[in-house]
Scaffold this active site. Structure first.
Site, PDB file in Angstrom:
ATOM      1  N   ALA A   1       0.847  -1.195   0.000  1.00 18.25           N
ATOM      2  CA  ALA A   1       0.000   0.000   0.000  1.00 18.25           C
ATOM      3  C   ALA A   1       0.881   1.242   0.000  1.00 18.25           C
ATOM      4  CB  ALA A   1      -0.907  -0.010   1.220  1.00 18.25           C
ATOM      5  N   ALA A   2       0.763   2.051  -1.039  1.00 14.53           N
ATOM      6  CA  ALA A   2       1.604   3.247  -1.149  1.00 14.53           C
ATOM      7  C   ALA A   2       1.076   4.157  -2.237  1.00 14.53           C
ATOM      8  CB  ALA A   2       3.049   2.862  -1.470  1.00 14.53           C
ATOM      9  N   GLU A   3       1.318   5.443  -2.047  1.00 12.34           N
ATOM     10  CA  GLU A   3       1.220   6.391  -3.156  1.00 12.34           C
ATOM     11  C   GLU A   3       2.531   6.284  -3.924  1.00 12.34           C
ATOM     12  OE1 GLU A   3      -1.322   8.208  -4.026  1.00 12.34           O
ATOM     13  OE2 GLU A   3      -2.606   7.787  -2.291  1.00 12.34           O
ATOM     14  N   SER A   4       2.461   6.230  -5.266  1.00 14.08           N
ATOM     15  CA  SER A   4       3.674   5.841  -5.987  1.00 14.08           C
ATOM     16  C   SER A   4       4.051   6.699  -7.189  1.00 14.08           C
ATOM     17  CB  SER A   4       3.544   4.387  -6.457  1.00 14.08           C
ATOM     18  OG  SER A   4       2.518   4.272  -7.434  1.00 14.08           O
TER      19      SER A   4
ATOM     20  N   THR B   1      11.084   0.756  -3.469  1.00 14.27           N
ATOM     21  CA  THR B   1      11.491   1.154  -4.812  1.00 14.27           C
ATOM     22  C   THR B   1      12.981   1.439  -4.885  1.00 14.27           C
ATOM     23  OG1 THR B   1      11.243   2.943  -6.453  1.00 14.27           O
ATOM     24  CG2 THR B   1      10.854   3.517  -4.178  1.00 14.27           C
ATOM     25  N   ASP B   2      13.549   1.338  -6.075  1.00 13.03           N
ATOM     26  CA  ASP B   2      14.952   1.706  -6.249  1.00 13.03           C
ATOM     27  C   ASP B   2      15.155   3.216  -6.189  1.00 13.03           C
ATOM     28  OD1 ASP B   2      13.791   2.392  -8.690  1.00 13.03           O
ATOM     29  OD2 ASP B   2      15.211   1.282  -9.922  1.00 13.03           O
ATOM     30  N   GLU B   3      14.078   3.983  -6.263  1.00 12.93           N
ATOM     31  CA  GLU B   3      14.211   5.443  -6.255  1.00 12.93           C
ATOM     32  C   GLU B   3      14.712   5.983  -4.918  1.00 12.93           C
ATOM     33  OE1 GLU B   3      11.189   7.741  -8.253  1.00 12.93           O
ATOM     34  OE2 GLU B   3      10.383   5.930  -9.185  1.00 12.93           O
TER      35      GLU B   3
ATOM     36  N   TYR C   1       8.054  11.624  -3.332  1.00 19.30           N
ATOM     37  CA  TYR C   1       7.694  10.199  -3.353  1.00 19.30           C
ATOM     38  C   TYR C   1       8.824   9.337  -2.821  1.00 19.30           C
ATOM     39  CZ  TYR C   1       7.572   5.480  -5.277  1.00 19.30           C
ATOM     40  OH  TYR C   1       7.655   4.122  -5.425  1.00 19.30           O
TER      41      TYR C   1
ATOM     42  N   LYS D   1       9.191   6.985   0.649  1.00 19.39           N
ATOM     43  CA  LYS D   1       9.492   5.550   0.646  1.00 19.39           C
ATOM     44  C   LYS D   1      10.780   5.253   1.405  1.00 19.39           C
ATOM     45  CE  LYS D   1       7.657   2.558  -0.983  1.00 19.39           C
ATOM     46  NZ  LYS D   1       6.621   1.651  -0.381  1.00 19.39           N
TER      47      LYS D   1
ATOM     48  N   LEU E   1       4.332   5.980 -17.620  1.00 19.07           N
ATOM     49  CA  LEU E   1       4.817   6.207 -18.981  1.00 19.07           C
ATOM     50  C   LEU E   1       4.287   5.204 -19.993  1.00 19.07           C
ATOM     51  CD1 LEU E   1       6.698   7.696 -20.992  1.00 19.07           C
ATOM     52  CD2 LEU E   1       8.508   6.091 -20.295  1.00 19.07           C
TER      53      LEU E   1
ATOM     54  N   ARG F   1      10.507  17.317 -15.745  1.00 18.75           N
ATOM     55  CA  ARG F   1       9.934  17.505 -14.424  1.00 18.75           C
ATOM     56  C   ARG F   1      11.046  17.861 -13.428  1.00 18.75           C
ATOM     57  NH1 ARG F   1       8.131  11.310 -13.329  1.00 18.75           N
ATOM     58  NH2 ARG F   1      10.109  10.426 -12.635  1.00 18.75           N
TER      59      ARG F   1
END
Length: 356
Positions: free
Chosen positions: A81-84, A133-135, A159, A163, A199, A291
């Site tokens: 559960a996450a905003e992504s 995530t890798d981000e 984001y 995370k 994307l 962005r």
């Protein structure tokens, strides 16, 4: 074995639910708040399965989560559960703080209370699997390097910062309270049932509608792409065989520039759904203002999960993307209502430094 999958109506979460339910030895509870990106239609293949049930709840509601853990005798929590979406985090970071940080804190509290009350044999089997995530690692130079599990965190967007914070909380609950946790950090996912703000589905659907295909900057940013069904298999392995306290990077070993991804989609559609007059879908490509804080390159070293858990992707980027394009061509029943009622493809995340 009983699983609780949070965010199971989302893109990756629904793939995990569909994958787990294929094993009759598993029982799966899908807990989802059903925000804009949650879609129960993504669970249609399993909605009547004997080993699947849905619970409409929020991970921020500690009592509701604890009740579900007890009711369904959960052995493994898989927290997806996450905003992504990075662009949405630029426009409205508060939701990301609430769900990704506060929500993780709340569900950790529920899981800890539940785990402490289990008998010893079940206590040793319990796992809290946090999916990230890798981000969180920031970005890499174009000319080399890969993210490993020990790469220092350096998030660039609201984001990824949210995370990163959630990852730290999960590790702290393991070190301080002994909660048996495992973590995984994945590269960019793609595949069927992908909400069309991202994307690949955005480009597919815009191309079908003869709309511009937006590419940020010069399209030189590089991502490692992972087919979502390969990711679901990896997550099952991490949840069931991963060692407590360990993290596992999951990547598709398929680096592509954003422009290269868009061009490949155009080429596939030129064959499968030719434009009138013989024009190429590449003619629809439109370069737009980049962005803010756009990371240059992500690349995952997945050697640990390969070595320790025996995982490897079944799809390369070409085969996975072809399957994805074909799925979207064949399943307008799923994405049509989304484009009409929830998200029509408008630009998000244009807030600039120094201004709203």
């Amino acid at each position: 074995m009983n699983f609780l999958v949070t965010g199971g109506a989302g893109f990756i979460g629904s793939a995990v639910c569909r994958h787990l339910c294929a094993n009759p030895a598993y029982r799966v509870t899908n807990l989802d708040k059903l925000t804009y990106a949650g879609n129960l239609a993504s669970l249609r293949p399993i909605e009547n399965a004997h080993n699947y049930r849905f619970a409409h709840a929020d991970i921020c509601d500690e009592r509701a989560v604890l009740d579900i853990l007890h009711r369904d005798d959960i052995d493994i929590v898989m927290n997806l559960a996450a905003e992504s979406h990075v662009d949405r985090s630029i426009d409205g970071p508060g939701t990301f703080i609430e769900t990704n940080i506060v929500g993780t804190y709340k569900i950790l509290n529920s899981a800890l209370e539940y785990w402490r009350g289990l008998p010893e044999d079940r206590k040793s089997r319990f796992r809290f699997h946090h999916v990230s995530t890798d981000e969180v690692f920031g970005d890499l130079p174009f000319d080399g390097g890969m993210f490993v599990e020990e790469t220092p965190y350096a998030p660039s967007s609201p984001y990824s910062a949210s995370k990163a914070a959630s990852d730290h909380l999960v590790r702290a609950w393991h070190e301080t309270y002994g909660l048996p946790v495992v973590l995984s950090n994945c590269s960019n996912n793609y595949g069927p049932y992908h909400f069309p703000e991202k994307l690949i589905p955005l480009v597919i659907l815009n191309a079908l509608d003869e709309k511009p295909l937006p590419v940020y900057g010069a399209g030189a940013n590089v991502r490692d792409w992972l087919f979502v069904e390969d990711h679901a298999r990896a997550l099952e392995l991490v949840a069931t065989r991963g060692q407590p306290g360990e993290s596992y990077n999951v990547g598709g070993n398929s680096e592509r520039t954003n422009l290269g991804v868009v061009e490949t989609i155009c080429d596939l559609l030129d064959i499968r759904r030719p434009r009138a007059g013989g024009k190429s879908h590449r003619d629809l490509i439109s370069f737009v203002t980049d962005r803010p804080g756009h990371d240059r390159r992500y690349a995952i070293d997945a050697s640990k999960i390969s070595r320790d858990l025996g995982w490897a992707p079944n799809e390369n980027f070409d085969s996975g993307l072809a399957k994805t394009v074909d799925w979207f061509l064949d399943n307008k029943w799923w994405w049509g209502p989304i484009r009409e009622q929830r998200y029509a493809g408008e630009r998000l995340g244009e807030a600039r430094k120094g201004g709203a």
